[in-house]
Design an enzyme around this catalytic site. Structure first.
Site, PDB file in Angstrom:
ATOM      1  N   LYS A   1     -10.700  -3.905  -4.125  1.00  0.00           N
ATOM      2  CA  LYS A   1     -11.795  -2.193  -3.951  1.00  0.00           C
ATOM      3  C   LYS A   1     -11.620  -1.000  -4.886  1.00  0.00           C
ATOM      4  O   LYS A   1     -12.168  -0.176  -4.519  1.00  0.00           O
ATOM      5  CB  LYS A   1     -13.046  -1.930  -2.376  1.00  0.00           C
ATOM      6  CG  LYS A   1     -12.782  -2.403  -1.142  1.00  0.00           C
ATOM      7  CD  LYS A   1     -13.739  -1.929  -0.122  1.00  0.00           C
ATOM      8  CE  LYS A   1     -13.148  -3.255   0.485  1.00  0.00           C
ATOM      9  NZ  LYS A   1     -12.720  -3.125   1.736  1.00  0.00           N
TER      10      LYS A   1
ATOM     11  N   LYS B   1       0.692  -1.150  -0.417  1.00  0.00           N
ATOM     12  CA  LYS B   1      -0.132  -0.363  -0.091  1.00  0.00           C
ATOM     13  C   LYS B   1       0.908   1.463  -0.093  1.00  0.00           C
ATOM     14  O   LYS B   1       0.088   2.418  -0.216  1.00  0.00           O
ATOM     15  CB  LYS B   1      -0.667   0.078   1.107  1.00  0.00           C
ATOM     16  CG  LYS B   1      -2.331  -1.006   1.278  1.00  0.00           C
ATOM     17  CD  LYS B   1      -3.020  -0.861   1.868  1.00  0.00           C
ATOM     18  CE  LYS B   1      -4.743  -1.310   1.572  1.00  0.00           C
ATOM     19  NZ  LYS B   1      -5.734  -1.397   2.842  1.00  0.00           N
TER      20      LYS B   1
ATOM     21  N   LYS C   1      -4.314  -9.221  -6.255  1.00  0.00           N
ATOM     22  CA  LYS C   1      -5.970  -9.769  -6.387  1.00  0.00           C
ATOM     23  C   LYS C   1      -6.798  -8.926  -6.429  1.00  0.00           C
ATOM     24  O   LYS C   1      -6.325  -7.683  -6.572  1.00  0.00           O
ATOM     25  CB  LYS C   1      -5.939  -9.529  -5.029  1.00  0.00           C
ATOM     26  CG  LYS C   1      -6.343  -9.477  -3.081  1.00  0.00           C
ATOM     27  CD  LYS C   1      -5.978  -9.371  -2.086  1.00  0.00           C
ATOM     28  CE  LYS C   1      -6.323  -8.326  -2.105  1.00  0.00           C
ATOM     29  NZ  LYS C   1      -6.064  -6.848  -0.838  1.00  0.00           N
TER      30      LYS C   1
HETATM   31  P1  TYM Z   1     -10.865  -5.613   3.563  1.00  0.00           P
HETATM   32  O1  TYM Z   1     -11.833  -4.240   4.475  1.00  0.00           O
HETATM   33  O2  TYM Z   1      -9.536  -5.451   2.640  1.00  0.00           O
HETATM   34  O3  TYM Z   1     -11.384  -6.632   2.996  1.00  0.00           O
HETATM   35  C1  TYM Z   1     -12.095  -7.600   3.968  1.00  0.00           C
HETATM   36  C2  TYM Z   1     -12.523  -8.752   3.973  1.00  0.00           C
HETATM   37  O4  TYM Z   1     -12.212  -9.025   2.973  1.00  0.00           O
HETATM   38  C3  TYM Z   1     -11.243 -10.054   1.509  1.00  0.00           C
HETATM   39  N1  TYM Z   1     -10.569 -10.385   0.962  1.00  0.00           N
HETATM   40  C4  TYM Z   1     -11.040 -11.022  -0.405  1.00  0.00           C
HETATM   41  N2  TYM Z   1     -11.324 -12.305  -0.241  1.00  0.00           N
HETATM   42  C5  TYM Z   1     -10.621 -12.849  -1.239  1.00  0.00           C
HETATM   43  N3  TYM Z   1     -10.163 -12.306  -2.278  1.00  0.00           N
HETATM   44  C6  TYM Z   1      -9.981 -10.718  -2.724  1.00  0.00           C
HETATM   45  N4  TYM Z   1     -10.079 -10.683  -3.522  1.00  0.00           N
HETATM   46  C7  TYM Z   1     -10.654 -10.335  -1.547  1.00  0.00           C
HETATM   47  N5  TYM Z   1     -10.406  -8.744  -0.932  1.00  0.00           N
HETATM   48  C8  TYM Z   1     -10.605  -8.640   0.136  1.00  0.00           C
HETATM   49  C9  TYM Z   1     -10.230  -9.785   3.154  1.00  0.00           C
HETATM   50  O5  TYM Z   1      -9.025 -11.027   3.380  1.00  0.00           O
HETATM   51  C10 TYM Z   1     -11.093  -9.014   4.716  1.00  0.00           C
HETATM   52  O6  TYM Z   1     -11.771 -10.753   4.895  1.00  0.00           O
HETATM   53  N6  TYM Z   1      -7.466  -5.962   7.470  1.00  0.00           N
HETATM   54  C11 TYM Z   1      -8.963  -6.135   6.649  1.00  0.00           C
HETATM   55  C12 TYM Z   1      -9.935  -5.365   7.994  1.00  0.00           C
HETATM   56  C13 TYM Z   1      -9.769  -5.991   9.314  1.00  0.00           C
HETATM   57  C14 TYM Z   1      -9.673  -7.395  10.148  1.00  0.00           C
HETATM   58  C15 TYM Z   1      -9.668  -6.769  11.573  1.00  0.00           C
HETATM   59  C16 TYM Z   1     -10.608  -7.649   9.440  1.00  0.00           C
HETATM   60  C17 TYM Z   1     -10.132  -5.106  10.590  1.00  0.00           C
HETATM   61  N7  TYM Z   1      -9.957  -5.660  11.583  1.00  0.00           N
HETATM   62  C18 TYM Z   1     -10.278  -7.521  12.874  1.00  0.00           C
HETATM   63  C19 TYM Z   1     -10.775  -9.217  10.592  1.00  0.00           C
HETATM   64  C20 TYM Z   1     -10.815  -9.191  11.503  1.00  0.00           C
HETATM   65  C21 TYM Z   1      -8.866  -5.654   5.893  1.00  0.00           C
HETATM   66  O7  TYM Z   1      -8.385  -4.339   5.401  1.00  0.00           O
HETATM   67  O8  TYM Z   1     -10.095  -6.304   5.192  1.00  0.00           O
END
Ligand code: TYM
Length: 341
Positions: free
Chosen positions: A206, A118, A203
């Site tokens: 969004k 990032k 990947k």
């Molecule tokens: P975030 O917002 O990027 O994504 C949310 C969830 O979607 C999954 N994900 C994917 N899975 C499969 N293929 C993809 N292309 C893909 N893109 C996103 C992510 O693995 C995630 O499960 N750091 C986290 C948010 C967070 C969090 C937490 C998660 C903050 N605190 C505590 C679990 C527990 C994040 O940026 O997810």
């Protein structure tokens, strides 16, 4: 034992298919899974504090937070059984974040690949928040003493750090007892890493520049069909086996998405479409995606038509979350030696 399941998404832009297949769909499964009369306790957050670490639009944040909650509900998370909350409404997250930050070595954060991705070449200009992001994520999880965290594959390294922080805390402040359970990542299904429709080595995200690289949960049927039609493939036909799919990430990605949407495994899809032209798979995939996603999109739009209702759900979720987390935070302050009134 009741499992305590916690997971979160950032309210940045629109949710995309990877968020749904890699995470949200599994959240609903876990909520609905009741074994021997024991159900899981599920907590699902919209992590708005994380969403400001890499530049954000203040005019869009509040609605993006609502939209994230609406997506959870539309996909089947039931606010009467699971907690749905916005991270900034539960100040205990930020408080525990500080306590954990003070015992986490910077060297461990420097190894986080998501920060490197990032921040890019401009790491000097990245915010402190982006660098410290995984500690806040550890706080999100440990605050609830979560035992299982359903996420996509990209979050695995953050989960490892969370486990490490929990062990350091237990060692340092709990005399080696397991005050914080070490949370298990739950990486479920065949779509743990959904790839971009334009480049099978990236990947689906969004925040990627091209909207054609992803299916948004808000896309309509025509848009979904257009995006799959234009999805990158290769010169060959649809592979019929893993061996034939070797080195063909775009082909395997479409098969993986089809398998996840139809709750089957990839070989079943390859048995059906192997040897055919990609256009056959793409047409079937568009129809399947529309059938699975359009009820979610419709429900999301309905919910977004009544933001007062979403705000009330988030308020109730935050109240319950605070009740659950304040005792943990009090314990941690005490264990770390703070003067408590
Ligand atoms: P975030 O917002 O990027 O994504 C949310 C969830 O979607 C999954 N994900 C994917 N899975 C499969 N293929 C993809 N292309 C893909 N893109 C996103 C992510 O693995 C995630 O499960 N750091 C986290 C948010 C967070 C969090 C937490 C998660 C903050 N605190 C505590 C679990 C527990 C994040 O940026 O997810």
């Amino acid at each position: 034992m009741t499992k305590r399941i916690l997971s979160c998404m950032q309210p940045t832009n629109r949710l995309q298919l990877g968020n749904y297949l890699g995470a949200l769909k599994n959240w609903v499964k876990l909520q609905d899974e009741a074994k021997d009369g024991v159900s899981n306790q599920c907590l699902y957050g919209a992590v708005d504090l994380h969403a400001i670490t890499n530049g954000h639009d203040p005019a869009a944040l509040a609605n993006a937070t609502r939209e994230t909650a609406a997506a959870y509900i539309a996909a089947g998370v039931d606010p009467s059984r699971s907690y749905i909350f916005a991270q900034s409404h539960v100040p205990q997250h930020a408080q525990l974040n500080w306590l954990l930050s003070s015992m986490t070595q910077m060297g461990k954060l420097e190894r986080m690949t998501q920060f490197k991705d990032k921040a890019g070449k401009n790491a000097e200009r990245a915010s402190l928040g982006l660098f410290a992001y995984p500690v806040l994520m550890a706080a999100d999880i440990l605050l609830y003493k979560a035992t299982h965290v359903p996420v996509g594959e990209d979050q695995k390294q953050h989960l490892e750090l969370t486990r490490d922080i929990a062990s350091v805390f237990n060692e340092k402040y709990a005399n080696g007892e397991e005050y914080f359970p070490l949370p298990e990542p739950y990486i479920m299904g065949t779509a743990t890493r959904v790839m971009s429709l334009r480049d099978g080595t990236q990947k689906m995200s969004k925040s990627a520049e091209s909207d054609m690289s992803r299916i948004n949960l808000t896309d309509d049927a025509d848009m979904i069909a257009k995006k799959f039609k234009k999805a990158k493939t290769d010169q060959g036909n649809v592979p019929a086996s893993d061996a034939e799919g070797e080195g063909r990430p775009e082909a395997m990605n479409l098969i993986g998405i089809y398998a996840a949407l139809s709750d089957t495994d990839m070989q079943v899809v390859m048995n059906e479409f192997g040897g055919q032209q990609f256009s056959a798979l793409k047409t079937a995939l568009s129809d399947l995606a529309v059938a699975k996603l359009s009820p979610i999109t419709t429900r999301m739009n309905e919910l977004m038509g009544d933001v007062a209702e979403i705000d009330a759900i988030l308020k109730a979720g935050a109240e319950k979350a605070q009740e659950l987390t304040q005792p943990t935070l009090d314990d941690v302050y005490r264990m770390m030696g703070f003067l408590r009134g």
